[in-house]
Design a protein around this motif. Structure first.
Motif, PDB file in Angstrom:
ATOM      1  N   TYR A   1       0.842  -1.202   0.000  1.00 26.15           N
ATOM      2  CA  TYR A   1       0.000   0.000   0.000  1.00 26.15           C
ATOM      3  C   TYR A   1       0.875   1.249   0.000  1.00 26.15           C
ATOM      4  CZ  TYR A   1      -3.821   3.217   0.898  1.00 26.15           C
ATOM      5  OH  TYR A   1      -4.743   4.232   0.772  1.00 26.15           O
ATOM      6  N   CYS A   2       1.799   1.332   0.947  1.00 19.80           N
ATOM      7  CA  CYS A   2       2.630   2.531   1.063  1.00 19.80           C
ATOM      8  C   CYS A   2       3.591   2.680  -0.110  1.00 19.80           C
ATOM      9  CB  CYS A   2       3.369   2.534   2.394  1.00 19.80           C
ATOM     10  SG  CYS A   2       2.222   2.731   3.800  1.00 19.80           S
ATOM     11  N   LEU A   3       4.065   1.567  -0.664  1.00 17.21           N
ATOM     12  CA  LEU A   3       4.901   1.672  -1.858  1.00 17.21           C
ATOM     13  C   LEU A   3       4.100   2.273  -3.009  1.00 17.21           C
ATOM     14  CD1 LEU A   3       6.927  -1.645  -1.671  1.00 17.21           C
ATOM     15  CD2 LEU A   3       7.841   0.694  -1.493  1.00 17.21           C
ATOM     16  N   ALA A   4       2.858   1.852  -3.161  1.00 20.36           N
ATOM     17  CA  ALA A   4       2.006   2.413  -4.217  1.00 20.36           C
ATOM     18  C   ALA A   4       1.743   3.895  -3.972  1.00 20.36           C
ATOM     19  CB  ALA A   4       0.690   1.631  -4.302  1.00 20.36           C
ATOM     20  N   ALA A   5       1.341   4.226  -2.751  1.00 19.82           N
ATOM     21  CA  ALA A   5       1.025   5.622  -2.435  1.00 19.82           C
ATOM     22  C   ALA A   5       2.254   6.518  -2.584  1.00 19.82           C
ATOM     23  CB  ALA A   5       0.475   5.726  -1.011  1.00 19.82           C
ATOM     24  N   HIS A   6       3.379   6.082  -2.055  1.00 22.47           N
ATOM     25  CA  HIS A   6       4.555   6.958  -2.066  1.00 22.47           C
ATOM     26  C   HIS A   6       5.273   6.961  -3.406  1.00 22.47           C
ATOM     27  CE1 HIS A   6       4.116   8.577   1.846  1.00 22.47           C
ATOM     28  NE2 HIS A   6       3.747   7.371   2.257  1.00 22.47           N
ATOM     29  N   THR A   7       5.030   5.970  -4.247  1.00 27.45           N
ATOM     30  CA  THR A   7       5.516   6.062  -5.625  1.00 27.45           C
ATOM     31  C   THR A   7       4.783   7.203  -6.326  1.00 27.45           C
ATOM     32  OG1 THR A   7       6.193   3.747  -5.769  1.00 27.45           O
ATOM     33  CG2 THR A   7       5.649   4.847  -7.845  1.00 27.45           C
ATOM     34  N   ALA A   8       3.473   7.263  -6.150  1.00 28.97           N
ATOM     35  CA  ALA A   8       2.690   8.346  -6.758  1.00 28.97           C
ATOM     36  C   ALA A   8       3.096   9.707  -6.186  1.00 28.97           C
ATOM     37  CB  ALA A   8       1.196   8.103  -6.544  1.00 28.97           C
ATOM     38  N   ILE A   9       3.287   9.781  -4.880  1.00 28.59           N
ATOM     39  CA  ILE A   9       3.669  11.046  -4.250  1.00 28.59           C
ATOM     40  C   ILE A   9       5.069  11.456  -4.696  1.00 28.59           C
ATOM     41  CG2 ILE A   9       4.143  12.193  -2.045  1.00 28.59           C
ATOM     42  CD1 ILE A   9       1.926  10.301  -0.852  1.00 28.59           C
ATOM     43  N   ALA A  10       5.989  10.506  -4.752  1.00 26.93           N
ATOM     44  CA  ALA A  10       7.361  10.810  -5.180  1.00 26.93           C
ATOM     45  C   ALA A  10       7.374  11.345  -6.613  1.00 26.93           C
ATOM     46  CB  ALA A  10       8.244   9.570  -5.056  1.00 26.93           C
ATOM     47  N   LYS A  11       6.557  10.775  -7.477  1.00 25.87           N
ATOM     48  CA  LYS A  11       6.454  11.284  -8.854  1.00 25.87           C
ATOM     49  C   LYS A  11       5.952  12.725  -8.845  1.00 25.87           C
ATOM     50  CE  LYS A  11       5.708   6.916 -11.240  1.00 25.87           C
ATOM     51  NZ  LYS A  11       4.774   6.129 -12.076  1.00 25.87           N
ATOM     52  N   SER A  12       4.984  13.018  -7.985  1.00 21.51           N
ATOM     53  CA  SER A  12       4.448  14.381  -7.923  1.00 21.51           C
ATOM     54  C   SER A  12       5.486  15.379  -7.413  1.00 21.51           C
ATOM     55  CB  SER A  12       3.188  14.429  -7.059  1.00 21.51           C
ATOM     56  OG  SER A  12       3.500  14.384  -5.678  1.00 21.51           O
ATOM     57  N   HIS A  13       6.508  14.871  -6.712  1.00 21.60           N
ATOM     58  CA  HIS A  13       7.597  15.728  -6.224  1.00 21.60           C
ATOM     59  C   HIS A  13       8.775  15.765  -7.193  1.00 21.60           C
ATOM     60  CE1 HIS A  13       5.854  16.819  -2.425  1.00 21.60           C
ATOM     61  NE2 HIS A  13       5.677  15.572  -2.082  1.00 21.60           N
ATOM     62  N   GLY A  14       8.618  15.139  -8.369  1.00 20.38           N
ATOM     63  CA  GLY A  14       9.635  15.258  -9.403  1.00 20.38           C
ATOM     64  C   GLY A  14      10.598  14.090  -9.560  1.00 20.38           C
ATOM     65  N   PHE A  15      10.454  13.049  -8.766  1.00 19.48           N
ATOM     66  CA  PHE A  15      11.301  11.879  -8.961  1.00 19.48           C
ATOM     67  C   PHE A  15      10.849  11.113 -10.206  1.00 19.48           C
ATOM     68  CE2 PHE A  15      12.051  12.111  -4.244  1.00 19.48           C
ATOM     69  CZ  PHE A  15      13.432  12.231  -4.292  1.00 19.48           C
ATOM     70  N   THR A  16      11.803  10.581 -10.955  1.00 22.98           N
ATOM     71  CA  THR A  16      11.493   9.753 -12.119  1.00 22.98           C
ATOM     72  C   THR A  16      11.244   8.316 -11.672  1.00 22.98           C
ATOM     73  OG1 THR A  16      13.778   9.083 -12.551  1.00 22.98           O
ATOM     74  CG2 THR A  16      13.030  11.176 -13.554  1.00 22.98           C
ATOM     75  N   ASP A  17      10.703   7.510 -12.578  1.00 23.52           N
ATOM     76  CA  ASP A  17      10.474   6.096 -12.267  1.00 23.52           C
ATOM     77  C   ASP A  17      11.769   5.403 -11.868  1.00 23.52           C
ATOM     78  OD1 ASP A  17       7.726   6.270 -12.786  1.00 23.52           O
ATOM     79  OD2 ASP A  17       7.959   5.686 -14.887  1.00 23.52           O
ATOM     80  N   GLU A  18      12.844   5.649 -12.611  1.00 23.73           N
ATOM     81  CA  GLU A  18      14.126   4.999 -12.304  1.00 23.73           C
ATOM     82  C   GLU A  18      14.690   5.485 -10.972  1.00 23.73           C
ATOM     83  OE1 GLU A  18      17.000   2.476 -12.024  1.00 23.73           O
ATOM     84  OE2 GLU A  18      15.478   2.289 -13.585  1.00 23.73           O
ATOM     85  N   GLN A  19      14.542   6.763 -10.676  1.00 24.91           N
ATOM     86  CA  GLN A  19      15.008   7.273  -9.382  1.00 24.91           C
ATOM     87  C   GLN A  19      14.244   6.627  -8.234  1.00 24.91           C
ATOM     88  OE1 GLN A  19      14.461  11.473 -10.131  1.00 24.91           O
ATOM     89  NE2 GLN A  19      16.641  11.777 -10.592  1.00 24.91           N
ATOM     90  N   ILE A  20      12.954   6.441  -8.404  1.00 21.57           N
ATOM     91  CA  ILE A  20      12.138   5.798  -7.368  1.00 21.57           C
ATOM     92  C   ILE A  20      12.609   4.365  -7.150  1.00 21.57           C
ATOM     93  CG2 ILE A  20       9.806   4.973  -6.824  1.00 21.57           C
ATOM     94  CD1 ILE A  20       8.812   7.590  -8.272  1.00 21.57           C
TER      95      ILE A  20
END
Length: 177
Positions: free
Chosen positions: A77-96
């Protein structure tokens, strides 16, 4: 294993109904995990106060900690939520994905942070001294260390709530690493 239902606004206390309204205004909805906190009259407000408390860490730094702790604890759950949040803060998929692997090539300061947070989570607070020294060497201070521990604790709480409840994930699934 699902042991707890996801309550609706009508099923929670008046205090929690206000929090549901505030969440809907600020983020557009009440995430399922937050709704589950509302089974308790006080837990949702207590958790939101912790999650939104002042900190020396920037939003991106908090996401680094959120992602690595959720990875260590295996919280889908938290990996899904924070992947979306991290993207909104400018992290790329590879950076995540790098963050979740616990080693960051794109930023020295984030690398020291992710390694320390991972060690804290894996070792129940008994982090490797070299990782603490590296954390300080890249510009963090003692206050930052305490703030990292607070974020690790915050994320551990949500990871454990998910582990106990199996609440349905209402974010796009995080990719496997």
């Amino acid at each position: 294993m699902k042991t707890v239902s996801v309550p609706t606004k009508e099923q929670v206390s008046p205090e929690n109904q206000v929090l549901f309204e505030n969440l809907t205004k600020s983020i557009g909805r009440v995430p399922n995990l937050f709704a589950v906190y509302a089974h308790s009259k006080n837990a949702l407000g207590t958790y939101l106060a912790l999650a939104n408390a002042k900190t020396s860490l920037r939003a991106k730094e908090k996401e680094v900690v959120n992602l690595i702790v959720s990875q260590v604890n295996g919280c889908e759950y938290c990996l899904a939520a924070h992947t979306a949040i991290a993207k909104s803060h400018g992290f790329t998929d590879e950076q995540i994905l790098e963050i979740r692997r616990g080693s960051i090539s794109f930023d020295v300061k984030f690398d020291a942070l992710v390694k320390l947070a991972k060690s804290i989570a894996e070792n129940k607070g008994h982090a490797d001294q070299q990782l603490i020294d590296n954390f300080y060497a890249v510009g963090y201070d003692e206050g930052s260390l305490i703030d990292v521990v607070i974020v690790v604790g915050d994320k551990t709480i949500t990871n454990y709530v998910y582990a106990l409840t199996g609440v349905p994930i209402d974010f796009p699934a995080a990719p496997s690493i």
